[in-house]
Motif scaffolding. Structure first.
Motif, short mmCIF file in Angstrom:
data_model
loop_
_atom_site.label_atom_id
_atom_site.label_comp_id
_atom_site.label_asym_id
_atom_site.label_seq_id
_atom_site.Cartn_x
_atom_site.Cartn_y
_atom_site.Cartn_z
N LEU A 211 0.84 -1.22 0.00
CA LEU A 211 0.00 0.00 0.00
C LEU A 211 0.86 1.26 0.00
O LEU A 211 0.47 2.30 -0.51
CB LEU A 211 -0.92 0.01 1.22
CG LEU A 211 -2.06 -1.02 1.22
CD1 LEU A 211 -2.70 -1.13 2.60
CD2 LEU A 211 -3.12 -0.65 0.17
N ILE A 212 2.07 1.14 0.60
CA ILE A 212 2.99 2.29 0.60
C ILE A 212 3.72 2.39 -0.73
O ILE A 212 3.64 3.40 -1.42
CB ILE A 212 4.00 2.16 1.77
CG1 ILE A 212 3.28 2.29 3.12
CG2 ILE A 212 5.10 3.23 1.64
CD1 ILE A 212 4.17 2.07 4.33
N THR A 213 4.42 1.32 -1.11
CA THR A 213 5.31 1.40 -2.28
C THR A 213 4.53 1.40 -3.59
O THR A 213 5.05 1.83 -4.62
CB THR A 213 6.33 0.24 -2.29
OG1 THR A 213 5.63 -1.01 -2.28
CG2 THR A 213 7.24 0.31 -1.08
N ILE A 247 17.51 5.90 -0.66
CA ILE A 247 18.53 5.62 -1.68
C ILE A 247 17.93 5.16 -3.01
O ILE A 247 18.67 4.84 -3.93
CB ILE A 247 19.58 4.58 -1.19
CG1 ILE A 247 18.94 3.22 -0.93
CG2 ILE A 247 20.31 5.08 0.06
CD1 ILE A 247 19.95 2.12 -0.59
N SER A 248 16.59 5.12 -3.11
CA SER A 248 15.97 4.65 -4.37
C SER A 248 15.20 5.78 -5.05
O SER A 248 14.07 6.08 -4.68
CB SER A 248 15.03 3.48 -4.07
OG SER A 248 14.15 3.27 -5.17
N PRO A 249 15.80 6.40 -6.08
CA PRO A 249 15.08 7.45 -6.80
C PRO A 249 13.76 6.93 -7.38
O PRO A 249 12.77 7.67 -7.41
CB PRO A 249 16.06 7.85 -7.91
CG PRO A 249 17.40 7.39 -7.44
CD PRO A 249 17.15 6.18 -6.60
N ALA A 250 13.74 5.67 -7.83
CA ALA A 250 12.51 5.13 -8.44
C ALA A 250 11.38 5.11 -7.42
O ALA A 250 10.22 5.38 -7.74
CB ALA A 250 12.78 3.72 -8.97
N LEU A 251 11.71 4.79 -6.18
CA LEU A 251 10.68 4.75 -5.13
C LEU A 251 10.25 6.16 -4.75
O LEU A 251 9.06 6.44 -4.54
CB LEU A 251 11.20 3.98 -3.91
CG LEU A 251 10.20 3.70 -2.80
CD1 LEU A 251 8.93 3.03 -3.33
CD2 LEU A 251 10.84 2.82 -1.72
N ARG A 252 11.21 7.06 -4.70
CA ARG A 252 10.86 8.45 -4.34
C ARG A 252 10.04 9.13 -5.42
O ARG A 252 9.36 10.12 -5.16
CB ARG A 252 12.13 9.26 -4.04
CG ARG A 252 12.73 8.95 -2.66
CD ARG A 252 13.61 10.09 -2.16
NE ARG A 252 14.55 10.53 -3.16
CZ ARG A 252 15.68 9.88 -3.48
NH1 ARG A 252 16.01 8.75 -2.84
NH2 ARG A 252 16.50 10.35 -4.39
N GLU A 253 10.09 8.57 -6.63
CA GLU A 253 9.25 9.12 -7.69
C GLU A 253 7.78 8.74 -7.46
O GLU A 253 6.88 9.49 -7.77
CB GLU A 253 9.71 8.57 -9.04
CG GLU A 253 9.67 9.60 -10.15
CD GLU A 253 10.50 9.11 -11.32
OE1 GLU A 253 9.94 8.40 -12.17
OE2 GLU A 253 11.72 9.43 -11.36
N ILE A 254 7.58 7.56 -6.90
CA ILE A 254 6.21 7.10 -6.65
C ILE A 254 5.65 7.69 -5.36
O ILE A 254 4.49 8.07 -5.28
CB ILE A 254 6.19 5.55 -6.58
CG1 ILE A 254 6.51 4.98 -7.96
CG2 ILE A 254 4.83 5.04 -6.09
CD1 ILE A 254 6.70 3.48 -7.96
N VAL B 189 4.67 -4.80 -4.53
CA VAL B 189 4.08 -3.88 -5.50
C VAL B 189 4.93 -2.62 -5.50
O VAL B 189 5.23 -2.08 -4.43
CB VAL B 189 2.62 -3.53 -5.12
CG1 VAL B 189 2.03 -2.56 -6.14
CG2 VAL B 189 1.75 -4.78 -5.01
N GLY B 190 5.31 -2.14 -6.68
CA GLY B 190 6.10 -0.91 -6.74
C GLY B 190 7.23 -1.04 -7.73
O GLY B 190 7.26 -1.97 -8.54
N PRO B 191 8.18 -0.12 -7.67
CA PRO B 191 9.28 -0.13 -8.63
C PRO B 191 10.21 -1.32 -8.37
O PRO B 191 10.13 -1.96 -7.33
CB PRO B 191 10.01 1.19 -8.33
CG PRO B 191 9.69 1.49 -6.91
CD PRO B 191 8.31 0.97 -6.69
N PRO B 192 11.12 -1.62 -9.33
CA PRO B 192 12.06 -2.73 -9.13
C PRO B 192 12.98 -2.48 -7.93
O PRO B 192 13.09 -1.37 -7.44
CB PRO B 192 12.87 -2.74 -10.43
CG PRO B 192 12.12 -1.91 -11.40
CD PRO B 192 11.31 -0.94 -10.61
N ARG B 193 13.63 -3.52 -7.49
CA ARG B 193 14.69 -3.46 -6.48
C ARG B 193 14.19 -3.18 -5.07
O ARG B 193 14.93 -2.68 -4.22
CB ARG B 193 15.77 -2.43 -6.88
CG ARG B 193 16.40 -2.73 -8.25
CD ARG B 193 17.39 -1.67 -8.67
NE ARG B 193 18.51 -1.62 -7.74
CZ ARG B 193 19.70 -2.16 -7.97
NH1 ARG B 193 19.94 -2.79 -9.09
NH2 ARG B 193 20.67 -2.07 -7.08
#
Lengths: 334, 334
Positions: A211-213, A247-254, B189-193
């Motif tokens: 639900l978070i990520t 440390i994860s730009p991809a996660l911070r984008e979401i 669920v979410g971005p890779p890694r």
């Protein structure tokens, strides 16, 4: 047991005394049925097997209130025994079965409206339909619903459940999330029936993380969710997830908000069998986010749901928060 | 960073600077290879893909000691980057590859024997062979080995690993257990890694639970095991498992000792990114069971591995326990 007659238990379960026979057209092999056992017990038959022998405390209002009075519980927030969520049904059967269970809960609440509140069930395998059924439940006086941590293996943070969460936010429905059919069972070694002990807590962690990520919680800031068993293992995973977020730009984008902040918006029950763990949950989530949970009336539950909280020797205001005020906010009664 | 030049970091990893080409006869597609990247980095190629770009801190003794001095670490207990454990190999290749990695670790220890100790790797996919290789490692001056939480999906508490654990107990080998290839990935669920952040902690829980509920730890009371990432989520699962033990005759038949007691025999690192979590681990496992861990030199690690411990404001004796004395006992150096 000392009594605080006002404590609100948000985690306890109902099984209907009787379930009408299957009347649909899809076979109905997995339509639960109640089979006689002895004077005070019945067997919940699912797919021809006895899923669990349950006592009349699952449906008998007087028997429940007796135990509540003895253990300091003023109000039980009733929800279905999780296996009854029956996400395996096609939509039509799912609606029919959920109305059976919701009817039983509504009846119990009607018989003792000062001692019970109701969380129903919806056919989450069809998120649009679940949204419509949720609307009906809210009109019928339910506080919200119980849902599983996953629906047929799909974590609830998956985007397909968006219509349901959007409706829940709009309707102000409380959502109690209970561990269901965990993954990773192939990692368990030992005698049968270890699943609830070693695998439920991690399953709940995956639901919260999804639900978070996946972005659901950030998209719906007014959602009110509570998680069973203290949120499972999420409290320990959280700092690691927050570290990952940094440390994860991809996660911070979401998600723009640090998961540690989001975690402090959610509610968690106190069903963790250890005062030190409750103390740790308070540290991680805040005094304002924990609610009493017992898993009544099942064997794996806590027969004295206020005992571990009492060991923390909290002041009156904090105790009132944990015993009742947090639950009222979760339920939209504050 | 204030320096305690004697702190022992039990969780950090090595990648050899070079790996000789595959020389076996089984194809060797998944034989890791080091490919050039830039002056200070190489790519670890596995099965034709870049598994990870790693820095020379993975193999360069001087570069490691520089960071150790800056962060208060007196001794690093070196272990392989977990992916190198390569449990996918047939036995013959597994032995050959483990000797490459173990050779690299032995060489680093030999170059700075006061600053490094070594944990090697063994072909745990063949437990009898792993036992023999462990004997050789112990003769060569290793303190023990690193193993994964599972071997090709089988949790390490499975009875098939009995010969290895029997040998480890007999030889007095320290075993560091690191999360590897977690189950439940379908719940993310979410971005890779996201796997290391949301799934590693639960994977470690399953490994510990399997060693308890499968009976391994009760059968081998002298085994010394330490678990990565604070034991993952095990600290939260433990009271629930103990509750399960009290109500499950089948489990009490396999293990006579309350899991809460067994848990206090095991070691756990402090790599949890949160002082409050370390405090909770101390509460659940005991001040005598935690050791410093950093995951050096990887991105997901803690660049200041003593920082969260320092926030606990412990007395000198407790600090000495966490910084070095517990690790010495784990390593058989006390």
């Amino acid at each position: 047991m000392t009594a605080n007659a006002r404590a609100i238990d948000i985690h306890n379960h109902v099984v209907p005394a009787d379930i009408p026979p299957y009347a649909g057209k899809h076979g109905g092999n997995r339509w639960p049925q109640m089979a006689p056992c002895d004077a005070r017990h019945k067997n919940v038959m699912i797919d021809g097997k006895n899923f669990r022998t349950v006592s009349d405390q699952c449906w008998d209002v007087a028997r429940r209130i007796e135990v509540m009075d003895a253990t300091g519980i003023g109000v039980q927030v009733l929800s279905p025994m999780p296996e009854l969520l029956s996400y395996w049904f096609p939509a039509e059967d799912a609606v029919a079965f959920s109305r059976v269970v919701n009817g039983a809960i509504a009846e119990m609440v009607a018989r003792a409206p000062t001692r019970f509140a109701g969380l129903g069930m919806v056919p989450l395998q069809d998120p649009e339909l679940a949204a419509r059924e949720l609307e009906r439940l809210m009109q019928d006086g339910f506080r919200g619903v119980e849902i599983g941590t996953n629906v047929n293996g799909v974590a609830i943070g998956d985007p397909r459940f968006e219509p349901f969460f959007a409706a829940a936010e709009r309707l102000g429905a409380a959502i109690f999330v209970h561990a269901l059919h965990p993954a990773s069972l192939e990692r368990i070694v030992g005698p049968p029936r270890l699943v609830p002990f070693v695998a439920f807590p991690g399953e709940t962690n995956f639901a919260i993380c999804s639900l978070i990520t996946g972005g659901t919680l950030e998209k719906h800031p007014k959602l009110r969710l509570a998680f069973s068993h203290g949120g499972g293992t999420f409290a320990i995973v959280l700092p690691r997830l927050a570290q990952g977020w940094t440390i994860s730009p991809a996660l911070r984008e979401i998600i723009k908000v640090n998961p540690r902040e989001t975690a402090r918006r959610l509610y968690y029950d106190t069903l963790v069998f250890e005062a030190k763990t409750i103390g740790f949950l308070i540290d991680m989530f805040g005094m304002s986010q924990l609610c009493v949970g017992s898993d009544f009336p099942f064997d794996g539950g806590d027969k004295e749901p206020l005992r571990e909280i009492a060991k923390l020797a909290l002041g009156a205001a904090d105790l009132a928060a944990l015993h009742e005020n947090n639950a009222k906010r979760f339920l939209g009664l504050a």
